[in-house]
Motif scaffolding. Structure first.
Motif, mmCIF file in Angstrom:
data_model
loop_
_atom_site.group_PDB
_atom_site.id
_atom_site.type_symbol
_atom_site.label_atom_id
_atom_site.label_comp_id
_atom_site.label_asym_id
_atom_site.label_seq_id
_atom_site.Cartn_x
_atom_site.Cartn_y
_atom_site.Cartn_z
ATOM 1 N N ALA A 1 15.367 11.416 5.163
ATOM 2 C CA ALA A 1 13.972 10.956 5.184
ATOM 3 C C ALA A 1 13.332 11.099 3.808
ATOM 4 C CB ALA A 1 13.176 11.734 6.226
ATOM 5 N N ASP A 2 13.646 12.169 3.094
ATOM 6 C CA ASP A 2 13.106 12.367 1.754
ATOM 7 C C ASP A 2 13.584 11.252 0.820
ATOM 8 O OD1 ASP A 2 11.580 14.472 0.100
ATOM 9 O OD2 ASP A 2 13.388 14.155 -1.109
ATOM 10 N N GLY A 3 14.868 10.937 0.898
ATOM 11 C CA GLY A 3 15.404 9.846 0.087
ATOM 12 C C GLY A 3 14.810 8.502 0.476
ATOM 13 N N ALA A 4 14.651 8.276 1.787
ATOM 14 C CA ALA A 4 14.067 7.018 2.263
ATOM 15 C C ALA A 4 12.614 6.886 1.808
ATOM 16 C CB ALA A 4 14.157 6.941 3.785
ATOM 17 N N PHE A 5 11.883 7.988 1.786
ATOM 18 C CA PHE A 5 10.504 7.941 1.305
ATOM 19 C C PHE A 5 10.461 7.550 -0.165
ATOM 20 C CE2 PHE A 5 6.680 9.785 -0.560
ATOM 21 C CZ PHE A 5 5.709 9.189 0.235
ATOM 22 N N LYS A 6 11.391 8.073 -0.956
ATOM 23 C CA LYS A 6 11.449 7.698 -2.375
ATOM 24 C C LYS A 6 11.752 6.209 -2.525
ATOM 25 C CE LYS A 6 12.678 12.149 -4.367
ATOM 26 N NZ LYS A 6 13.279 13.125 -3.478
ATOM 27 N N VAL A 7 12.662 5.691 -1.709
ATOM 28 C CA VAL A 7 12.986 4.264 -1.755
ATOM 29 C C VAL A 7 11.761 3.426 -1.371
ATOM 30 C CG1 VAL A 7 14.407 2.453 -0.693
ATOM 31 C CG2 VAL A 7 15.469 4.602 -1.422
ATOM 32 N N LEU A 8 11.039 3.853 -0.348
ATOM 33 C CA LEU A 8 9.818 3.146 0.059
ATOM 34 C C LEU A 8 8.761 3.191 -1.041
ATOM 35 C CD1 LEU A 8 8.139 1.691 2.246
ATOM 36 C CD2 LEU A 8 7.461 3.960 3.068
ATOM 37 N N LEU A 9 8.561 4.361 -1.629
ATOM 38 C CA LEU A 9 7.607 4.490 -2.728
ATOM 39 C C LEU A 9 8.025 3.621 -3.908
ATOM 40 C CD1 LEU A 9 5.019 5.882 -3.676
ATOM 41 C CD2 LEU A 9 6.412 7.819 -4.413
ATOM 42 N N ALA A 10 9.337 3.504 -4.122
ATOM 43 C CA ALA A 10 9.852 2.636 -5.188
ATOM 44 C C ALA A 10 9.476 1.188 -4.933
ATOM 45 C CB ALA A 10 11.373 2.766 -5.281
ATOM 46 N N ALA A 11 9.676 0.730 -3.710
ATOM 47 C CA ALA A 11 9.350 -0.659 -3.370
ATOM 48 C C ALA A 11 7.857 -0.932 -3.558
ATOM 49 C CB ALA A 11 9.763 -0.955 -1.928
ATOM 50 N N VAL A 12 7.027 0.005 -3.144
ATOM 51 C CA VAL A 12 5.577 -0.160 -3.301
ATOM 52 C C VAL A 12 5.205 -0.164 -4.779
ATOM 53 C CG1 VAL A 12 3.349 0.967 -2.881
ATOM 54 C CG2 VAL A 12 5.019 0.783 -1.031
ATOM 55 N N SER A 13 5.807 0.729 -5.559
ATOM 56 C CA SER A 13 5.498 0.806 -6.992
ATOM 57 C C SER A 13 5.889 -0.472 -7.724
ATOM 58 C CB SER A 13 6.231 1.986 -7.639
ATOM 59 O OG SER A 13 5.751 3.201 -7.139
ATOM 60 N N ILE A 14 7.030 -1.030 -7.359
ATOM 61 C CA ILE A 14 7.490 -2.252 -8.024
ATOM 62 C C ILE A 14 6.693 -3.464 -7.547
ATOM 63 C CG2 ILE A 14 9.455 -3.832 -8.269
ATOM 64 C CD1 ILE A 14 11.255 -1.275 -8.176
ATOM 65 N N ALA A 15 6.539 -3.604 -6.239
ATOM 66 C CA ALA A 15 5.841 -4.776 -5.690
ATOM 67 C C ALA A 15 4.369 -4.803 -6.084
ATOM 68 C CB ALA A 15 5.983 -4.806 -4.171
ATOM 69 N N GLY A 16 3.755 -3.640 -6.161
ATOM 70 C CA GLY A 16 2.321 -3.588 -6.475
ATOM 71 C C GLY A 16 2.045 -3.023 -7.844
ATOM 72 N N ALA A 17 2.948 -3.245 -8.787
ATOM 73 C CA ALA A 17 2.837 -2.634 -10.112
ATOM 74 C C ALA A 17 1.492 -2.886 -10.785
ATOM 75 C CB ALA A 17 3.977 -3.109 -11.006
ATOM 76 N N ALA A 18 1.046 -4.116 -10.815
ATOM 77 C CA ALA A 18 -0.205 -4.427 -11.524
ATOM 78 C C ALA A 18 -1.429 -3.822 -10.831
ATOM 79 C CB ALA A 18 -0.352 -5.934 -11.696
ATOM 80 N N PRO A 19 -1.656 -4.093 -9.533
ATOM 81 C CA PRO A 19 -2.864 -3.519 -8.921
ATOM 82 C C PRO A 19 -2.820 -1.993 -8.809
ATOM 83 C CG PRO A 19 -1.591 -4.762 -7.278
ATOM 84 C CD PRO A 19 -0.954 -4.987 -8.606
ATOM 85 N N LEU A 20 -1.656 -1.431 -8.507
ATOM 86 C CA LEU A 20 -1.563 0.031 -8.432
ATOM 87 C C LEU A 20 -1.722 0.655 -9.810
ATOM 88 C CD1 LEU A 20 1.311 0.600 -5.856
ATOM 89 C CD2 LEU A 20 -1.097 1.174 -5.595
ATOM 90 N N GLY A 21 -1.170 0.008 -10.817
ATOM 91 C CA GLY A 21 -1.331 0.488 -12.185
ATOM 92 C C GLY A 21 -2.787 0.536 -12.594
ATOM 93 N N ARG A 22 -3.539 -0.496 -12.250
ATOM 94 C CA ARG A 22 -4.982 -0.493 -12.556
ATOM 95 C C ARG A 22 -5.692 0.631 -11.809
ATOM 96 N NH1 ARG A 22 -4.143 -6.023 -12.371
ATOM 97 N NH2 ARG A 22 -4.798 -6.170 -10.202
ATOM 98 N N LEU A 23 -5.341 0.807 -10.548
ATOM 99 C CA LEU A 23 -5.958 1.853 -9.727
ATOM 100 C C LEU A 23 -5.663 3.249 -10.283
ATOM 101 C CD1 LEU A 23 -7.497 2.528 -7.074
ATOM 102 C CD2 LEU A 23 -5.263 2.652 -5.975
ATOM 103 N N LEU A 24 -4.447 3.474 -10.725
ATOM 104 C CA LEU A 24 -4.048 4.788 -11.223
ATOM 105 C C LEU A 24 -4.287 4.963 -12.719
ATOM 106 C CD1 LEU A 24 -0.691 5.211 -9.279
ATOM 107 C CD2 LEU A 24 -2.846 6.414 -8.861
ATOM 108 N N GLY A 25 -4.629 3.895 -13.400
ATOM 109 C CA GLY A 25 -4.823 3.986 -14.841
ATOM 110 C C GLY A 25 -3.513 4.075 -15.603
ATOM 111 N N ALA A 26 -2.475 3.475 -15.057
ATOM 112 C CA ALA A 26 -1.157 3.477 -15.696
ATOM 113 C C ALA A 26 -0.741 2.033 -15.957
ATOM 114 C CB ALA A 26 -0.136 4.158 -14.783
ATOM 115 N N PRO A 27 -0.021 1.789 -17.029
ATOM 116 C CA PRO A 27 0.419 0.419 -17.302
ATOM 117 C C PRO A 27 1.418 -0.071 -16.248
ATOM 118 C CG PRO A 27 1.346 1.952 -18.918
ATOM 119 C CD PRO A 27 0.406 2.731 -18.064
ATOM 120 N N ALA A 28 1.412 -1.368 -16.037
ATOM 121 C CA ALA A 28 2.299 -1.963 -15.023
ATOM 122 C C ALA A 28 3.764 -1.679 -15.335
ATOM 123 C CB ALA A 28 2.053 -3.465 -14.919
ATOM 124 N N TRP A 29 4.145 -1.672 -16.613
ATOM 125 C CA TRP A 29 5.540 -1.406 -16.956
ATOM 126 C C TRP A 29 5.959 -0.013 -16.503
ATOM 127 C CZ3 TRP A 29 6.888 2.728 -19.852
ATOM 128 C CH2 TRP A 29 5.923 3.284 -20.697
#
Length: 140
Positions: free
Chosen positions: A18-46
């Motif tokens: 489950a811990d590994g699966a959560f990391k994979v899920l967080l990875a998908a969210v981070s990649i798919a929502g890179a631009a809007p999440l980056g703006r929200l967190l104050g981090a660059p999309a890259w």
């Protein structure tokens, strides 16, 4: 008569998967929502994309090694990872409360480095010892 060897799946094993699966899920969210999440967190999309890739690698390796590494090793690594996660989160929040825009970068930087370190330590860990002809129990 064929002898069936039942795979023993413990709560610890399920937790590690489950811990590994959560990391994979967080990875998908981070990649798919890179631009809007980056703006929200104050981090660059890259950084969001690189972090997502690191989380994907780390989570995949974590899932892959559940049957070949001891649960003691997993537990120690997860405690260290989660402790660092808490510290990085608190540091990022403190920076944000003080008006700094780097809090999100600190948090995402941790999300980039820590899963790769976790995976490297897991791969480098020795597999559990087995005696000849017996199946190893990874629940120690």
């Amino acid at each position: 008569m064929a002898q069936v060897v039942a795979s023993r799946v413990t709560r610890q094993t399920v937790g590690a998967i489950a811990d590994g699966a959560f990391k994979v899920l967080l990875a998908a969210v981070s990649i798919a929502g890179a631009a809007p999440l980056g703006r929200l967190l104050g981090a660059p999309a890259w950084l969001m994309v690189v972090s997502g890739a690191a989380l994907l690698i780390g989570g995949g390796i974590e899932i892959r090694y559940t049957r070949s590494r001891s649960m003691r090793t997993y537990t120690q690594l997860m405690i260290a990872y989660d402790g660092g996660w808490v510290l990085a989160t608190l540091t990022g929040l403190l920076m944000a409360w003080q008006g700094s825009t780097a809090g999100g970068e600190v948090w995402m930087g941790y999300q980039t480095v820590a899963p790769l370190l976790f995976a490297a330590l897991l791969v480098a860990a020795a597999p559990p010892q087995t005696t000849s002809g017996t199946r190893c129990d990874t629940s120690d």
